[in-house]
Structures are given as C-alpha cells and as structure tokens.
Design a protein around this motif. Structure first.
Motif, PDB file in Angstrom:
ATOM      1  N   ILE A  37       0.843  -1.205   0.000  1.00 23.35           N
ATOM      2  CA  ILE A  37       0.000   0.000   0.000  1.00 23.35           C
ATOM      3  C   ILE A  37       0.874   1.250   0.000  1.00 23.35           C
ATOM      4  O   ILE A  37       0.638   2.194  -0.779  1.00 23.35           O
ATOM      5  N   VAL A  38       1.877   1.273   0.865  1.00 26.08           N
ATOM      6  CA  VAL A  38       2.775   2.425   0.963  1.00 26.08           C
ATOM      7  C   VAL A  38       3.477   2.673  -0.364  1.00 26.08           C
ATOM      8  O   VAL A  38       3.570   3.817  -0.839  1.00 26.08           O
ATOM      9  N   GLU A  39       3.952   1.621  -0.995  1.00 30.05           N
ATOM     10  CA  GLU A  39       4.644   1.770  -2.278  1.00 30.05           C
ATOM     11  C   GLU A  39       3.697   2.334  -3.341  1.00 30.05           C
ATOM     12  O   GLU A  39       4.071   3.234  -4.110  1.00 30.05           O
ATOM     13  N   HIS A  40       2.469   1.831  -3.383  1.00 29.47           N
ATOM     14  CA  HIS A  40       1.495   2.264  -4.380  1.00 29.47           C
ATOM     15  C   HIS A  40       1.135   3.739  -4.203  1.00 29.47           C
ATOM     16  O   HIS A  40       1.126   4.515  -5.173  1.00 29.47           O
ATOM     17  N   VAL A  41       0.828   4.146  -2.972  1.00 32.55           N
ATOM     18  CA  VAL A  41       0.420   5.528  -2.718  1.00 32.55           C
ATOM     19  C   VAL A  41       1.608   6.478  -2.862  1.00 32.55           C
ATOM     20  O   VAL A  41       1.466   7.588  -3.383  1.00 32.55           O
ATOM     21  N   SER A  42       2.781   6.046  -2.416  1.00 33.73           N
ATOM     22  CA  SER A  42       3.976   6.882  -2.554  1.00 33.73           C
ATOM     23  C   SER A  42       4.271   7.185  -4.019  1.00 33.73           C
ATOM     24  O   SER A  42       4.797   8.253  -4.354  1.00 33.73           O
ATOM     25  N   ALA A  43       3.910   6.244  -4.896  1.00 37.11           N
ATOM     26  CA  ALA A  43       4.136   6.432  -6.333  1.00 37.11           C
ATOM     27  C   ALA A  43       3.034   7.258  -6.984  1.00 37.11           C
ATOM     28  O   ALA A  43       3.080   7.495  -8.195  1.00 37.11           O
ATOM     29  N   GLY A  44       2.034   7.694  -6.189  1.00 32.07           N
ATOM     30  CA  GLY A  44       0.991   8.555  -6.719  1.00 32.07           C
ATOM     31  C   GLY A  44      -0.313   7.869  -7.034  1.00 32.07           C
ATOM     32  O   GLY A  44      -1.203   8.469  -7.638  1.00 32.07           O
ATOM     33  N   GLY A  45      -0.490   6.604  -6.617  1.00 31.42           N
ATOM     34  CA  GLY A  45      -1.712   5.876  -6.909  1.00 31.42           C
ATOM     35  C   GLY A  45      -2.792   6.076  -5.864  1.00 31.42           C
ATOM     36  O   GLY A  45      -2.507   6.327  -4.693  1.00 31.42           O
ATOM     37  N   ASP A  46      -4.052   5.980  -6.310  1.00 37.30           N
ATOM     38  CA  ASP A  46      -5.185   6.013  -5.383  1.00 37.30           C
ATOM     39  C   ASP A  46      -5.398   4.619  -4.797  1.00 37.30           C
ATOM     40  O   ASP A  46      -5.087   3.610  -5.445  1.00 37.30           O
ATOM     41  N   ALA A  47      -5.964   4.566  -3.602  1.00 39.05           N
ATOM     42  CA  ALA A  47      -6.158   3.273  -2.947  1.00 39.05           C
ATOM     43  C   ALA A  47      -7.395   3.278  -2.065  1.00 39.05           C
ATOM     44  O   ALA A  47      -7.741   4.305  -1.467  1.00 39.05           O
ATOM     45  N   VAL A  48      -8.053   2.140  -2.000  1.00 39.37           N
ATOM     46  CA  VAL A  48      -9.109   1.875  -1.022  1.00 39.37           C
ATOM     47  C   VAL A  48      -8.594   0.748  -0.140  1.00 39.37           C
ATOM     48  O   VAL A  48      -8.273  -0.331  -0.637  1.00 39.37           O
ATOM     49  N   VAL A  49      -8.500   1.013   1.159  1.00 39.09           N
ATOM     50  CA  VAL A  49      -7.878   0.068   2.084  1.00 39.09           C
ATOM     51  C   VAL A  49      -8.903  -0.390   3.116  1.00 39.09           C
ATOM     52  O   VAL A  49      -9.461   0.424   3.851  1.00 39.09           O
ATOM     53  N   LEU A  50      -9.165  -1.683   3.145  1.00 41.75           N
ATOM     54  CA  LEU A  50     -10.018  -2.284   4.159  1.00 41.75           C
ATOM     55  C   LEU A  50      -9.126  -3.099   5.080  1.00 41.75           C
ATOM     56  O   LEU A  50      -8.522  -4.086   4.666  1.00 41.75           O
ATOM     57  N   PHE A 147      -4.178  12.936  -0.012  1.00 44.45           N
ATOM     58  CA  PHE A 147      -5.352  13.046   0.849  1.00 44.45           C
ATOM     59  C   PHE A 147      -5.660  11.665   1.415  1.00 44.45           C
ATOM     60  O   PHE A 147      -5.767  10.690   0.657  1.00 44.45           O
ATOM     61  N   ALA A 148      -5.788  11.574   2.716  1.00 44.92           N
ATOM     62  CA  ALA A 148      -6.171  10.330   3.375  1.00 44.92           C
ATOM     63  C   ALA A 148      -7.560  10.517   3.988  1.00 44.92           C
ATOM     64  O   ALA A 148      -7.768  11.430   4.783  1.00 44.92           O
ATOM     65  N   ILE A 149      -8.509   9.683   3.597  1.00 45.51           N
ATOM     66  CA  ILE A 149      -9.880   9.760   4.113  1.00 45.51           C
ATOM     67  C   ILE A 149     -10.064   8.615   5.096  1.00 45.51           C
ATOM     68  O   ILE A 149     -10.267   7.453   4.704  1.00 45.51           O
ATOM     69  N   ASP A 150      -9.954   8.933   6.377  1.00 44.44           N
ATOM     70  CA  ASP A 150     -10.072   7.901   7.407  1.00 44.44           C
ATOM     71  C   ASP A 150     -11.543   7.686   7.752  1.00 44.44           C
ATOM     72  O   ASP A 150     -12.377   8.566   7.546  1.00 44.44           O
ATOM     73  N   VAL A 179      -3.555  14.693  -7.184  1.00 45.04           N
ATOM     74  CA  VAL A 179      -3.113  14.332  -5.833  1.00 45.04           C
ATOM     75  C   VAL A 179      -3.679  12.957  -5.473  1.00 45.04           C
ATOM     76  O   VAL A 179      -4.891  12.742  -5.555  1.00 45.04           O
ATOM     77  N   PRO A 180      -2.842  12.003  -5.078  1.00 44.78           N
ATOM     78  CA  PRO A 180      -3.348  10.665  -4.725  1.00 44.78           C
ATOM     79  C   PRO A 180      -4.254  10.704  -3.504  1.00 44.78           C
ATOM     80  O   PRO A 180      -4.055  11.496  -2.586  1.00 44.78           O
ATOM     81  N   ARG A 181      -5.278   9.834  -3.530  1.00 47.69           N
ATOM     82  CA  ARG A 181      -6.208   9.729  -2.409  1.00 47.69           C
ATOM     83  C   ARG A 181      -6.228   8.292  -1.908  1.00 47.69           C
ATOM     84  O   ARG A 181      -6.192   7.350  -2.702  1.00 47.69           O
ATOM     85  N   ILE A 182      -6.292   8.143  -0.596  1.00 52.89           N
ATOM     86  CA  ILE A 182      -6.376   6.823   0.010  1.00 52.89           C
ATOM     87  C   ILE A 182      -7.523   6.843   1.015  1.00 52.89           C
ATOM     88  O   ILE A 182      -7.564   7.683   1.914  1.00 52.89           O
ATOM     89  N   ARG A 199     -19.082   6.713  -4.060  1.00 58.44           N
ATOM     90  CA  ARG A 199     -19.365   8.054  -3.538  1.00 58.44           C
ATOM     91  C   ARG A 199     -18.114   8.931  -3.475  1.00 58.44           C
ATOM     92  O   ARG A 199     -18.208  10.149  -3.570  1.00 58.44           O
ATOM     93  N   LEU A 200     -16.938   8.319  -3.301  1.00 58.11           N
ATOM     94  CA  LEU A 200     -15.697   9.098  -3.237  1.00 58.11           C
ATOM     95  C   LEU A 200     -15.002   9.202  -4.597  1.00 58.11           C
ATOM     96  O   LEU A 200     -13.904   9.739  -4.686  1.00 58.11           O
ATOM     97  N   LYS A 201     -15.654   8.689  -5.645  1.00 54.05           N
ATOM     98  CA  LYS A 201     -15.106   8.734  -6.999  1.00 54.05           C
ATOM     99  C   LYS A 201     -13.712   8.112  -7.057  1.00 54.05           C
ATOM    100  O   LYS A 201     -12.769   8.679  -7.593  1.00 54.05           O
ATOM    101  N   LEU A 202     -13.622   6.909  -6.480  1.00 54.80           N
ATOM    102  CA  LEU A 202     -12.359   6.175  -6.462  1.00 54.80           C
ATOM    103  C   LEU A 202     -12.438   4.939  -7.366  1.00 54.80           C
ATOM    104  O   LEU A 202     -11.865   3.896  -7.073  1.00 54.80           O
ATOM    105  N   ASP A 203     -13.166   5.073  -8.466  1.00 56.71           N
ATOM    106  CA  ASP A 203     -13.379   3.936  -9.358  1.00 56.71           C
ATOM    107  C   ASP A 203     -12.067   3.389  -9.923  1.00 56.71           C
ATOM    108  O   ASP A 203     -11.958   2.205 -10.211  1.00 56.71           O
TER     109      ASP A 203
END
Length: 630
Positions: A37-50, A147-150, A179-182, A199-203
């Motif tokens: 996850i850290v590698e993906h977001v650090s590289a600028g990717g969006d992520a949904v983390v459960l 942006f991190a949406i907790d 800007v990457p969002r997680i 709803r968060l447009k993270l398709d």
C-alpha cells in the motif's frame, strides 16, 4: 496552485519508506499489505484500504506523506482526538497540526501559514471544515502530497457512523485531480466497500483487503445471568487494573453500570450523548491519559481511539450487527498483546433489538437490512463452531479454528432438543388459536412449567393440554431454547412486547421431519440442559483466561515494567499527552525483555525511533541499569 511554485516548500524527502518506518516510527518491518500500500500511494496511486481496527491503517498514509514532497492531508471525523493524534506524531519528530473548531482564529491563521510555507508533514481536518470553500482555496495554494480519508465507511448509508459531510469529499477528485487519495475503513462488508468507492469517486483506485483476523483477541460470549456480577467477576479475575471499555445499549445502562463498578472500587467513567460536551471530553481525556480507567459507554464512544493498551472490550448488551461488534471489539489490543472481547447476552437483548427495528424510521428495505444484521449477530452468539471462523466468514474470508475463543477452548455440548422445541411451539400455537392470546417468552415458559400466576388463572391456562408439560426443565433452560430458536428463525418475537409466533419455517420441526440440536448452556446448579450421547466433548479444559504479555512478566521483570510504567506516566503528565504517546505497553515489555545497555540496543526495540531515542534514551537506560544492578 500558483503560490506553490514560488514558495519555499518543505525540502523533498529522499528517505525510503523503510528508512522512515525504522527511523521515525521505530518499527523493523511493515505488516501484511502495508508495504504494498505504501509503495502504491507513494508512487501517486489512489487506494481503497479495508483493514481491521488495530491493523496499522495509519502507517499506510503517514509513511507515504513523509516519502512524498508536500503535506499529507488527513480527513477524520474525530475532532476530540486530533490533538492526541498530532501529539503522537510530534513525539516521533513529525511536523503535524490540525484545523478544527477548537482553534481560535489566530491559531487557524498560524496553521494555514505553516501549511503554505511548506512546514507541515501532516495536517488533520474534519470533513465539515474541508468542504468549506475557504479551506479548499487554501489547500489549492499549498503543495499537497496526498489526501487520506479515514473512517471512509461514513459515506455509506449503511455505515454505522454516517456523517453527511463525508458525502462532500467527492470534491477532492475534481479539485485536486493530480493528488493521490487513500480511503481507509475497518467496516468491510461488500455493500459498504462498493458504496464508498462510488461516492468518493475512487473507481480507478487499487483495492487492498487485508486479513481481518485479530489473533491476539480472545472472543468469548456467555449467557446473561446477573450481567453486572458476571462483568465484575470477569474484571477481577482476569483484568484487574487494566484499561478497557464496557459497552451498553442505553444511556441508563451506562450510568447504572458505571455507578455499580465505582461502588465496587473500580475506576469507571460514563460516556454517552446525554452528558455535556465538557463531561464527555473530560472522561475521554482521563481514559486516554490515566492508567487503568474503565470507560462504560454507548457506541457513541470509541471510533478512532488510538489507545493501544485497551486490554478488554466487554458488551453487556447485544450489538446490532457483526460489523459493529467487530469494530468495537477491535479497540482492544491495538498493541498486539493478548486481549479479551467478552460479552454477556440474553433473550431480553434479542427482543429489545427486534422491537427497536420494528419501531425504527426508514423504509421496509432498511428494516429488513437491520433484521439481517441482527440475525447474523445472533448466529455468531449461538454458534457451536469457532467464533473467529464465523466472524471472518461474515467478511468473506476463510480461516481455520483458532484455538483461542471460548468455543475452541471448551467446545460446547449439544443436545437433541426436538421434543422440548415441539412442546414450546405447540404452546405458542395453542394459546394463539384456542384462546386468541399471544405472549412473550415469560408467560409461555410459565405455561410449560405449570407455574400458577394471576395471569394464568385469569386466562384458565391450566386447562390447556400443554400446561406443565415442560416442568422437567428450568426457566433458564427454556430461555436458552427460546433464544436459540429466535437465532435460527424457528421462532419470531414481534410487536412492542416481543410476543412469540411460530413461522412457517418451523413446520418440518413440528411435524417431526427435522430434529433440532441446540447448544448446552451452563448457568448454575440445576440449569444444565439434558446431555445427548452425540454431544460434543467438553474439550481439554484449557483456561479461558486471556493474559497480556505484561501480565506474563514475573519477578524482577514485572518490577522493572512497573518502574518504567511509572516513569512513563510522569513523563506523559509533564508533557500533557497520553502515556502511549511516550511508549506503548508493548514497547515497555520489549525493553524489559531486551534489558538494553546502550543506545544501539535500545534502538533495536520495536517502537523506539530516532526522536524518542534522543528524548528518552538516557532516562530509560538509567532505569534499566539500576534495575539490573539491583
């Protein structure tokens, strides 16, 4: 972002994620999916983390925020906890701040100036502040790393802490497209997963679903009988002096339980929406910053609590859903040390929650969904299988029996209850058809046991063919039968008074086409259900007690741990922060076991990063040296 090109930003971070993990946070290695996850977001990717509560979600955005250039913006609904979250980051040498309604206008301006000057690594915002046009305009002038949406489940209509302001967070996709969002949550049903993504447009985001197993938590559920006394026995025998949370369904239950525990000499505080904001804030502050506090609360308390040394979570009432139960129990043992999730539940809980669903507002579909949640929760309570297996199966994950829940440690006995069940159903049907009467479980059980009362005499229940046919079983056993039949859908409790009815699904049992095996509850002398020769073995009789790693320390090690804990309390008090901000219990246990003699050895202990080594190293090494010499 015109100003971002001309201002002096925080210097680009050239350290790797691993270097930040070790040097800043004091951990040797990432856990589970964290590294990916850290590698993906650090590289600028969006992520949904459960990821489960206590699974390490915060590192998944904190580390990338430090790897990337700019300021990481964290959206959190937990205004009351932001100060402690920021204090914990600052204790690790991270430049962090928050913007919320608790700040003065002058403080807001100072934080915004630091943001625009590139002096912040992380900035915490409440959703209602972020969606304001003024805040968005300031962020557009800053260099934002992510942006991190907790607590992202709050965007879901089924999320159990729904916040309408979260719906506005979709604006981030439009206003900050580069800007990457997680988005992160510990509520992980498929419906919630799909809805928050939309709803968060993270398709286009990459999805990470971690294992929801929390092996350090021991799950235990027992029949309710004098619940507060059961709770007291549990606390005194297993968790004396430990910090924990006790959940009750109502404000009245919270107040009465807290008063009861205080009367027994325990440090218990109430928390519910009926208290003033000042009272809630003070009780939460004490829970976070003092040792051994028991918080008695409704579900209004707990989301986002980072206190790592909560050793137990107890439920005196049945939770409304497996999601709620799992999130609430997950607040125990965030430090990875052994902890307990204990619950006492009874027939009254089932009837009360059913009545609340019937009276709730909303559509028929909404009430049906609530019923489904309740039925899944009842199935967990009444299972004879491993509870952990059932919880993980609910979230779509497979597991083997854990060996660390009550049904594994002492496999329940089962018994053939077909005949008593037929008697019970017959009593319900005859009262309805012959007398036009419907009753709750109490009166039905009185009829079965032939107990004379004013109600039975007035209605001439003694004339019924089912009068007294169940006198061989105690009231406790009959309540257990009713409870288990409700859980299986072979009995229903309807209306404001929870009257019992027999559904069509019970037809095969009534006709003798299906048998019914029930679990045996033991509630005291004379209350054991009849044994079946086919019942499960009682197991090897292993202890159910859950002991933390700190509790396993003995002799000189235990003394050193208490000395370190006392030092930690004084240090935290002088700084005005919770003790875990200095060091967690797990880190103190690591120090005790390692007994470091120099800075290099202390730095090897998990949880001791560079900043804490500089700040506390000499004091800790001095305490260890003195204890070793003694």
């Amino acid at each position: 972002m015109s100003d971002s090109d001309t201002r002096t930003s925080r210097s680009a971070n050239t350290r790797s994620a691993q270097e930040i993990l070790e040097g800043v946070f004091g951990f040797d290695a990432f856990r589970g999916d964290q590294a990916e996850i850290v590698e993906h977001v650090s590289a600028g990717g969006d992520a949904v983390v459960l990821m489960p509560t206590g699974g390490g979600k915060s590192l998944c955005y904190q580390v990338p925020a430090l790897v990337r250039d700019g300021t990481g913006v964290v959206i959190s609904p937990l205004i009351a906890l932001m100060e402690d979250q920021v204090a914990a980051l600052r204790a690790n040498g991270v430049q962090a701040a928050f913007l919320n309604s608790t700040l003065s206008w002058e403080d807001v301006q100072q934080v915004e100036a630091a943001l625009l000057a590139g002096e912040l690594d992380l900035l915490y915002l409440a959703p209602e502040r972020l969606v304001q046009e003024r805040t968005l305009a300031v962020l557009e002038r800053a260099r934002i790393s992510l942006f991190a949406i907790d607590e992202a489940h709050c965007v879901s209509q089924w999320g159990h802490d729904f916040r309408t302001d979260y719906l506005g967070l979709a604006v981030l996709a439009d206003r900050f497209p580069g800007v990457p969002r997680i988005a992160l949550t510990a509520t992980a049903t498929q419906a919630t997963h799909v809805e928050l993504t939309e709803r968060l447009k993270l398709d286009g985001a990459r999805h990470f679903v971690a294992s929801f197993d929390r092996p350090n938590i021991q799950y235990r559920i027992e029949p309710k009988s004098r619940a507060r006394q059961q709770l007291l026995r549990f606390l005194r025998t297993e968790h004396a002096g430990d910090a924990g949370i006790v959940y009750c369904l109502s404000r009245r239950g919270v107040e009465q339980t807290a008063e009861f525990l205080r009367g027994e000499g325990l440090a218990a505080l109430p928390y519910h929406a009926g208290l003033s904001e000042v009272e809630r804030a003070e009780n939460q502050r004490r829970f976070l910053r003092e040792e051994g506090i028991i918080m008695v609360a409704t579900i209004a308390f707990g989301m986002g609590i980072d206190k790592p040394d909560v050793r137990f979570v107890a439920h005196l009432d049945l939770p409304k859903s497996v999601e709620g139960y799992y999130q609430e129990t997950g607040r125990a043992g965030r430090d990875g040390l052994p902890s307990t999730a204990w619950m006492a539940y009874g027939l009254g809980d089932v009837v009360q929650l059913g009545r609340m669903i019937d009276q709730s507002e909303g559509s028929a579909a909404h009430r049906r969904r609530q019923r489904e949640h309740l039925e899944a929760m009842l199935a967990l309570c009444e299972t004879v299988e491993c509870r952990r297996v059932q919880i993980l199966r609910y979230f779509g994950q497979d597991a083997r029996p854990c060996g660390n829940c009550d049904t594994c440690l002492q496999p329940p006995r089962t018994w053939d209850a077909t005949v008593p069940v037929q008697k019970l159903m017959s009593a319900v049907i005859r009262l309805d058809r012959q007398r036009g009467e419907r009753f709750g479980a109490g009166q039905i059980i009185d009829v079965l046991r032939g107990r004379v009362s004013d109600r039975s005499t007035a209605s001439r229940h003694e004339e019924l063919s089912v009068w007294g046919v169940g006198a061989d079983l105690s009231p406790a056993v009959w309540r257990s039968i009713v409870r288990q039949l409700l859980a299986r859908g072979l009995l229903q409790a309807i209306g404001d008074y929870g009257v019992l009815v027999v559904p069509e699904a019970a037809g095969p049992v009534l006709r003798g086409e299906e048998s019914v095996l029930l679990r045996e509850d033991v509630q005291g002398p004379g209350n054991r259900t009849p044994r079946s020769g086919d019942g499960a073995s009682a197991g090897p009789g292993r202890s159910r007690r859950s002991r933390s790693a700190a509790a396993e320390l003995t002799g000189a090690d235990a003394e050193l741990f208490e000395t370190l804990r006392s030092w930690r309390t004084r240090e935290a008090s002088s700084q005005g922060v919770p003790p875990y901000v200095v060091f967690s219990d797990a880190t103190l246990v690591g120090i005790v076991r390692a007994r470091p003699t120099d800075s290099a050895a202390l730095n090897e202990v998990s949880g001791v990063g560079a900043t804490k080594l500089d700040r506390y190293g000499d004091a800790v090494l001095g305490i260890v040296a003195e204890a070793t010499a003694d």
